[in-house]
Structures are given as C-alpha cells and as structure tokens.
Design a protein around this motif. Structure first.
Motif, PDB file in Angstrom:
ATOM      1  N   GLU A 198      45.695  31.351  20.886  1.00  0.00           N
ATOM      2  CA  GLU A 198      44.447  31.629  21.105  1.00  0.00           C
ATOM      3  C   GLU A 198      42.974  31.935  22.272  1.00  0.00           C
ATOM      4  O   GLU A 198      43.397  30.341  22.624  1.00  0.00           O
ATOM      5  CB  GLU A 198      43.495  31.810  19.546  1.00  0.00           C
ATOM      6  CG  GLU A 198      44.075  31.830  18.470  1.00  0.00           C
ATOM      7  CD  GLU A 198      43.945  31.751  17.252  1.00  0.00           C
ATOM      8  OE1 GLU A 198      42.776  31.739  17.534  1.00  0.00           O
ATOM      9  OE2 GLU A 198      44.234  32.479  15.900  1.00  0.00           O
ATOM     10  N   VAL A 199      42.728  32.713  22.617  1.00  0.00           N
ATOM     11  CA  VAL A 199      41.426  32.093  23.410  1.00  0.00           C
ATOM     12  C   VAL A 199      39.768  32.249  22.824  1.00  0.00           C
ATOM     13  O   VAL A 199      39.736  33.476  22.408  1.00  0.00           O
ATOM     14  CB  VAL A 199      41.407  33.321  24.959  1.00  0.00           C
ATOM     15  CG1 VAL A 199      40.448  33.181  25.632  1.00  0.00           C
ATOM     16  CG2 VAL A 199      43.073  33.575  25.122  1.00  0.00           C
ATOM     17  N   PRO A 200      39.464  31.803  22.800  1.00  0.00           N
ATOM     18  CA  PRO A 200      37.559  31.674  22.570  1.00  0.00           C
ATOM     19  C   PRO A 200      37.041  32.463  22.558  1.00  0.00           C
ATOM     20  O   PRO A 200      37.102  32.395  23.785  1.00  0.00           O
ATOM     21  CB  PRO A 200      37.315  30.269  22.355  1.00  0.00           C
ATOM     22  CG  PRO A 200      37.342  29.628  23.767  1.00  0.00           C
ATOM     23  CD  PRO A 200      39.318  30.312  23.795  1.00  0.00           C
ATOM     24  N   GLN A 201      35.901  33.203  22.140  1.00  0.00           N
ATOM     25  CA  GLN A 201      35.030  33.825  22.628  1.00  0.00           C
ATOM     26  C   GLN A 201      33.956  33.738  23.523  1.00  0.00           C
ATOM     27  O   GLN A 201      33.972  34.273  24.563  1.00  0.00           O
ATOM     28  CB  GLN A 201      34.216  34.335  21.688  1.00  0.00           C
ATOM     29  CG  GLN A 201      32.911  35.425  21.057  1.00  0.00           C
ATOM     30  CD  GLN A 201      33.622  36.888  21.915  1.00  0.00           C
ATOM     31  OE1 GLN A 201      34.404  37.145  21.599  1.00  0.00           O
ATOM     32  NE2 GLN A 201      32.545  37.391  22.743  1.00  0.00           N
ATOM     33  N   ASN A 202      33.792  32.371  23.533  1.00  0.00           N
ATOM     34  CA  ASN A 202      33.205  31.696  24.590  1.00  0.00           C
ATOM     35  C   ASN A 202      33.489  32.513  26.598  1.00  0.00           C
ATOM     36  O   ASN A 202      32.650  32.032  26.942  1.00  0.00           O
ATOM     37  CB  ASN A 202      32.869  30.984  24.313  1.00  0.00           C
ATOM     38  CG  ASN A 202      31.748  29.982  23.985  1.00  0.00           C
ATOM     39  OD1 ASN A 202      31.179  31.252  22.369  1.00  0.00           O
ATOM     40  ND2 ASN A 202      32.404  29.114  23.257  1.00  0.00           N
ATOM     41  N   TYR A 203      34.410  32.071  26.285  1.00  0.00           N
ATOM     42  CA  TYR A 203      35.897  32.401  27.527  1.00  0.00           C
ATOM     43  C   TYR A 203      35.681  33.977  27.833  1.00  0.00           C
ATOM     44  O   TYR A 203      34.530  34.176  29.215  1.00  0.00           O
ATOM     45  CB  TYR A 203      37.087  32.113  27.344  1.00  0.00           C
ATOM     46  CG  TYR A 203      37.543  32.789  28.293  1.00  0.00           C
ATOM     47  CD1 TYR A 203      37.941  31.678  29.869  1.00  0.00           C
ATOM     48  CD2 TYR A 203      38.519  34.071  28.807  1.00  0.00           C
ATOM     49  CE1 TYR A 203      38.626  33.241  30.915  1.00  0.00           C
ATOM     50  CE2 TYR A 203      38.981  34.118  29.935  1.00  0.00           C
ATOM     51  CZ  TYR A 203      38.900  33.566  31.140  1.00  0.00           C
ATOM     52  OH  TYR A 203      40.161  34.065  31.441  1.00  0.00           O
ATOM     53  N   TYR A 204      34.977  34.794  26.832  1.00  0.00           N
ATOM     54  CA  TYR A 204      35.036  35.959  27.500  1.00  0.00           C
ATOM     55  C   TYR A 204      33.698  36.352  27.678  1.00  0.00           C
ATOM     56  O   TYR A 204      33.293  37.456  28.515  1.00  0.00           O
ATOM     57  CB  TYR A 204      35.653  37.384  26.067  1.00  0.00           C
ATOM     58  CG  TYR A 204      37.163  37.131  26.381  1.00  0.00           C
ATOM     59  CD1 TYR A 204      37.572  37.479  26.936  1.00  0.00           C
ATOM     60  CD2 TYR A 204      37.359  36.507  24.883  1.00  0.00           C
ATOM     61  CE1 TYR A 204      39.260  37.477  26.659  1.00  0.00           C
ATOM     62  CE2 TYR A 204      39.819  36.292  25.356  1.00  0.00           C
ATOM     63  CZ  TYR A 204      39.498  36.802  25.670  1.00  0.00           C
ATOM     64  OH  TYR A 204      41.576  37.265  26.110  1.00  0.00           O
ATOM     65  N   GLU A 205      32.256  35.133  26.966  1.00  0.00           N
ATOM     66  CA  GLU A 205      31.043  35.973  27.528  1.00  0.00           C
ATOM     67  C   GLU A 205      30.977  35.225  29.256  1.00  0.00           C
ATOM     68  O   GLU A 205      30.078  35.946  29.823  1.00  0.00           O
ATOM     69  CB  GLU A 205      30.581  35.186  26.712  1.00  0.00           C
ATOM     70  CG  GLU A 205      30.625  36.126  25.054  1.00  0.00           C
ATOM     71  CD  GLU A 205      29.659  35.081  23.981  1.00  0.00           C
ATOM     72  OE1 GLU A 205      29.512  34.342  24.049  1.00  0.00           O
ATOM     73  OE2 GLU A 205      29.534  35.762  23.158  1.00  0.00           O
ATOM     74  N   ASP A 206      31.916  34.398  29.645  1.00  0.00           N
ATOM     75  CA  ASP A 206      31.906  33.697  30.324  1.00  0.00           C
ATOM     76  C   ASP A 206      32.250  34.556  31.969  1.00  0.00           C
ATOM     77  O   ASP A 206      31.620  34.798  33.156  1.00  0.00           O
ATOM     78  CB  ASP A 206      32.598  32.085  30.810  1.00  0.00           C
ATOM     79  CG  ASP A 206      32.161  31.859  32.050  1.00  0.00           C
ATOM     80  OD1 ASP A 206      31.214  31.570  32.405  1.00  0.00           O
ATOM     81  OD2 ASP A 206      33.225  31.416  32.891  1.00  0.00           O
TER      82      ASP A 206
END
Length: 646
Positions: free
Chosen positions: A564-572
C-alpha cells in the motif's frame, strides 16, 4: 606479475594472515610492524613459517619520523634504524619502507633531507637493505611523490629508492606525468589501494576507507600502467586500511585481494598493448580509454608488453563482454503455494516441472523466467533468491575467467541429457550461472517441456541485498567477472536508517543489478535462507511490462496483495509533477508509484514480501533510465509497517 599483500589488510594474528595469504595464492607479504610486535613467535620462526608457506617477505614497514630533524635527534633516529635493520636481518628481509616525516620534522630544507637520506643509505649498505622512501599525503614537508623522487635522485645512493603508493598519490590528485621520469630500478616498492570518492580529511580517508583495486573510484589501470612502463620489476602489493576488512574473515579477504590484483593485471596487460600499438602508429589502438577495464578488449593473446620494455609479467584473462540479458532468476522456497499464487497474480504462467527434478518448476511472463526450487522446511526457512542466470556471448570463456579470478564453482546435479550449465558463488552466497546467448529461448527450457519465444516482458533489474562487510567485494565481483560497471552510489532513507545502494549495470542497460546494504543487516550472507523470515533485508525482482495499468488490473482481479502507498505520497506527487488528475487517480487506485526524469517516465508497483523476496512491476516510458529512487523511501516505510503488523 609478483603479487604481495600487507598484513595490515587482514584480520587475525600474523600467523593466520600468512596462512591466508599463502592459501589465496599471493607470492609474498609486507610485514606491518605492529603485527610482528604482538606476535609471540620470534622473527626466525616467522621467517621459517613464510618459507614453509612459499611466501617471500617483501617489505618491512613502516619506519617513521626520520628525516628533516636536528642532528641530535637524527643520531637517535639512526640508532632506531640500525635496530630495525638488525631485526630485518633476522627475518631475512631486505627492503624497508621509510615514510616521509609527519610528526618530528622541524627543518624544511631539501639539502639537509638529501644528506640524511644518504647517511641512512650508508647504514643500510652494511646490512644489504634497501630503503624505499614514500611521500605520505599528510607529510610535514614532503607530501608529493615527485618531491620524494627529487630527494631520492639527489641523494644518489644505491640503497635509497622510492615507493609509489597509489593512495598517497591519487588522493592528492597529483599530476602523474612525472612517474615516467623515474627509472624502474629506483622504484623499490609499489603499493596499491583504491578508495571511494569522499570529501574528508585525507588521514581519516586513508586509515578507514581504502579498498582493493576495482572497488573504489580511482583509475588504477592507468596508475599501474604508468609504473609498469618505467621498467619496474618488483612486487605489486596491496596496502589497504579498512575497518570492515580487519573485522572480516581473513581467508575471504585475502582471496578478494588477489582477485583484485589479477583483474587489474589483466586490465593493465590490455592497456599496455593498446599504448604499445599507439606508439607504433597503428590506428587499431587509437581512441581506447586508458583504465577502462580489460573486459571489452582483446586480451587473450598472451602476456603483454613484449615490445614496450615492460618488466612485469602481465598475464591476461579470457575476454568477456557484459551479459546481454537476464536468462532467469531462481528462487528457493518452503512456501510454494504462496509464491506461485503471487506469480500467477502478476501474469506469470506455469510452464512445467523439470523432467528429472520434480521439486523444480519454471514460470514465465514473456521472456522473464522464474525458476522455483521447493525445499524442505528443515533445509531453509522462508523464500529467498538463490541465483541468477546471465546471458553471455561465450559461457566457457566466462567460466574460465571466473575460475582464474578465484570464484568458487557451484556444484550442480544433472543427468546425462540435461544441458551442461556452470556457475560460481557470488560474495553474498547467491549463484551466478553463465548461459550461452542463442537469440531464441535457451536450450535448457526444453528440460521443462516448454517451447516458443515470448518477448512481451523481461527482467528489468534485480535488487540484491549485501552483507556490509563484503559490499566492496561484491562490486569487484560483478566488475571483474561480468564486466558490469558501477554507477554512483546513493543513500536511501528508511525507518531503520540509511540504505546504501549502488547499481551495477551493463553499458547498454540490458543488465541492471542494484546492490543494497541495509543498516539492520549485519550478519554475513553465506547460506541464503537459513535465517528466520524478516531477519534479512528484502530483495526483489523487477519485471518490465508494456502496460503497467493492465498488469495492475490483472493482479487486482486475481487478488494480489499490493504494497500500500499512502495518500500523502500522491498529494506530493501532484505538487511535484502537476499530473493530469485522471492519471493521478489511476495511479492512486492501483497503488502505482511514479517518477520522471529528463528522459522519460517510470511507473511501478510492488507486491508484499514473501520471506525475503518481493516483486516489482515496472513500465519505462521514453528512455527513462533510473529506478524510481525517489520512491524507495515510500516502499521501505510501507514494508516496515507491513512487517510490524501495522
């Protein structure tokens, strides 16, 4: 070429070091004074042991803080020298290393230094001993090799010569052109060490971070070629101060050291031939890069330098080119169901069992081939990467070269109708096999009852974990045996600390092997898979595909447990690249990570770890050549959370 190694390179007692050097195949050793001082054996006993082992005692070192002092101190220094000469006589040694004065020099007068060197030579004459004067990079008044040579030349004494040490010369970035001015007979000793490119004080750099030739950043092929062209005929010796080496297995380090010298010797043999041809005006030698390694040169024509005044007997190695691809990756497992289910979810298909080994099976996705060996639970715990098959132009030459570089052959059971495959153990305990390139499916696939060429997918890269004490050994192994090139290393942050990563790759990028050292992986990897699950830093196989979203959709439909990849990564990600919102949503939906460079784009996703192995699916677009390094911390943190049960 006569080979030697300083005892300071190795761990253990002096006696253990001598045995290790002899077993590895060195011709001689340098005796580091402290090793002798702490030994309970007499000098005569040490000399006898060396004779019995077939080792010459080539250099006694170091003798320090001698020259550039007032007369009263100089007289005391002569007494010290006399005592050392008497000791060397008992050892049967005839060459001493004199380091330029660091701590007691008070006179910056070349004339006085020359006179003091001459008087030391007179004393040495009575004992039949040669003194090799070396400029330490941090010497008080003498810190450059050419300055040391000017002093030796002015002293003009038959017992006073110079020592060329690659570390002290290359660390100061000194112009090497004056090496050609030194007559070979006045170079009394030659010491080699490589080093990583570091920005730090030279003394600390020297004392803790030297490595064997081929394991650092310097062009030692050019350095040794220049020394060889002077007519130097003595030993070529390793002098490496390295904290890891002095904690590692003595025998293993000795073998690694000799491998480095044999590889360098072959590189110099090719370099000398090229320069010799160029000197005769033959265009066939033009344009070659000095020090670029011997793998891509025609270096199987015999000893080099016949017409160039080379006194060193330089022996070549069988010529090899870098592998053209990855033939297969072999995984061992005691959890066959979980592993094969994950392969199916990634789009691999089962080909069959080996016709004579029912515990071995083949899976493939296009030309990406995974061999799975099922092992008994009491033989190994978990799932681990066992070996790699490399596609090479000449498997026999590759194996011969590996044997000459002291790699250990892998024993392999095979029936009379199995393809003859040969390989060696890598430093981390994995197996490296050499497979003849055919352009079609390799012959051995028929042993699984499979045929038909598929090209829609392939092994993009293989990320290998390395034990910290043998990381440098691994770099040399892949450089010298497989002609892979080391790319600049980088540190990747993880929850457990920094992970050091260095990519070994073929010039065309067809083979990419990132080597990683984890801060938590301190145990040596000599028997892969024998530790409990979770002890090892995970390794992974990256598989290239044509459509990452199709691969992810198939995997999702088949129930793959994505990392799983965190939402924070996609926002960045949105902030960094201003991606199209639809693309960003597709990435988020499939746990796909994204990177971009000046060449193109990189899209990839990871599986959960099984044992110490996981998979990565990748899609490269428009010439992207990296490995998604900015995404590595995200992956490491996600794995840490998964392993911690969060």
């Amino acid at each position: 070429m006569r080979t030697s190694i300083a005892t300071v390179c190795l761990s253990g007692t002096l006696e253990e070091k001598l045995h290790a050097a002899a077993r590895a195949g060195f011709d001689g050793v340098e005796i580091f004074e402290q090793d002798l001082l702490v030994s309970p054996d007499s000098p005569e006993t040490i000399a006898g042991l060396a004779r019995d082992l077939g080792l010459s005692l080539d250099l006694y070192q170091p003798f320090r803080d001698f020259e550039g002092v007032e007369e009263d101190r100089f007289q005391q220094n002569l007494v010290r020298a006399q005592k050392k000469f008497e000791l060397m006589t008992r050892l049967g040694m005839n060459t001493m290393l004199l380091c330029s004065n660091v701590g007691t020099a008070t006179i910056s007068d070349d004339g006085i230094v020359v006179e003091q060197l001459r008087r030391l030579g007179d004393l040495a004459q009575g004992y039949g001993i040669d003194v090799a004067y070396e400029a330490l990079a941090w010497g008080r008044f003498v810190s450059e090799y050419d300055h040391a040579w000017d002093l030796v030349r002015s002293a003009d004494h038959p017992r006073i010569g110079t020592c060329l040490d690659s570390f002290h010369i290359l660390s100061r970035e000194t112009d090497l052109s004056r090496i050609s001015e030194i007559p070979g007979e006045k170079i009394f000793f030659l010491q080699l060490a490589d080093a990583p490119a570091l920005s730090m004080d030279v003394l600390s750099w020297s004392r803790h971070h030297r490595v064997f030739p081929g394991e650092g950043a310097w062009d030692l092929t050019d350095f040794l070629t220049r020394a060889a062209l002077t007519g130097y005929a003595g030993p070529v010796s390793l002098e490496v101060f390295n904290d890891s080496f002095r904690q590692a297995d003595t025998q293993r380090t000795a073998v690694d050291g000799l491998r480095s010298l044999r590889w360098l010797e072959a590189s110099v043999a090719a370099d000398v031939d090229i320069r010799d041809v160029a000197a005769r005006g033959d265009d066939a030698g033009g344009g070659a890069r000095a020090g670029g390694g011997d793998a891509a040169r025609d270096d199987d024509a015999g000893a080099a330098g016949a017409g160039s005044g080379i006194a060193l007997d330089l022996q070549p190695l069988p010529r090899v080119a870098a592998p053209s691809g990855i033939d297969y990756v072999e995984l061992s497992t005691d959890d066959l169901g979980t592993l094969t289910r994950q392969l199916h979810q990634l789009g691999f298909r089962f080909i069959g069992f080996h016709r004579s080994k029912q515990h071995v099976q083949l899976w493939r996705r296009g030309s990406a081939r995974i061999i799975i060996t099922e092992v008994e639970p009491d033989s190994a715990r978990g799932t681990f990467l066992r070996g790699i098959g490399f596609e090479v132009a000449d498997a026999s030459a590759s194996m011969d070269r590996a044997s000459l570089l002291h790699a250990i052959e892998v024993p392999r059971e095979q029936t009379h109708n199995d393809e003859v495959l040969r390989g060696v153990f890598a430093p981390d305990g994995s197996e490296v096999f050499f497979h003849q390139t055919t352009g079609d499916d390799p012959v051995w696939i028929a042993e699984f009852g499979a045929g038909g060429v598929e090209r829609s997918s392939h092994i993009d890269h293989i990320n290998l974990a390395q034990p910290a004490h043998h990381y440098d050994e691994a770099v040399l192994f892949y450089t010298s045996l497989l002609a892979l090139e080391a790319q600049p290393s980088q540190d990747v942050p993880s929850p457990a600390g920094l992970v050091r990563s260095q990519v070994m790759s073929s010039p065309d990028g067809a083979v990419r092997i990132p080597l990683n050292v984890s801060p938590t992986r301190t145990a040596e990897v000599t028997d892969r898979g024998t530790g409990a699950v979770g002890e090892s830093y995970p390794e992974h196989v990256a598989v290239a595909c044509e459509d990452i979203f199709a691969a992810a959709a198939t995997a999702l439909a088949r129930g793959l447990d994505f990392l799983e990849v965190p939402q924070n990564y996609y926002e960045d990600l949105e902030a960094r690249f201003a991606l199209d919102p639809q693309l960003l949503e597709r990435l988020r939906e499939h746990n796909i990570l994204y990177d971009r460079d000046e060449g193109g784009e990189f899209l990839h996703f990871y599986t959960a770890t099984i044992g110490s192995v996981f998979f990565e699916m990748v899609e490269r677009r428009d010439g992207y050549r990296g490995y998604g390094a900015p995404d590595a911390p995200v992956r490491l943190a996600a794995q840490h959370r998964r392993n911690a049960g969060r």
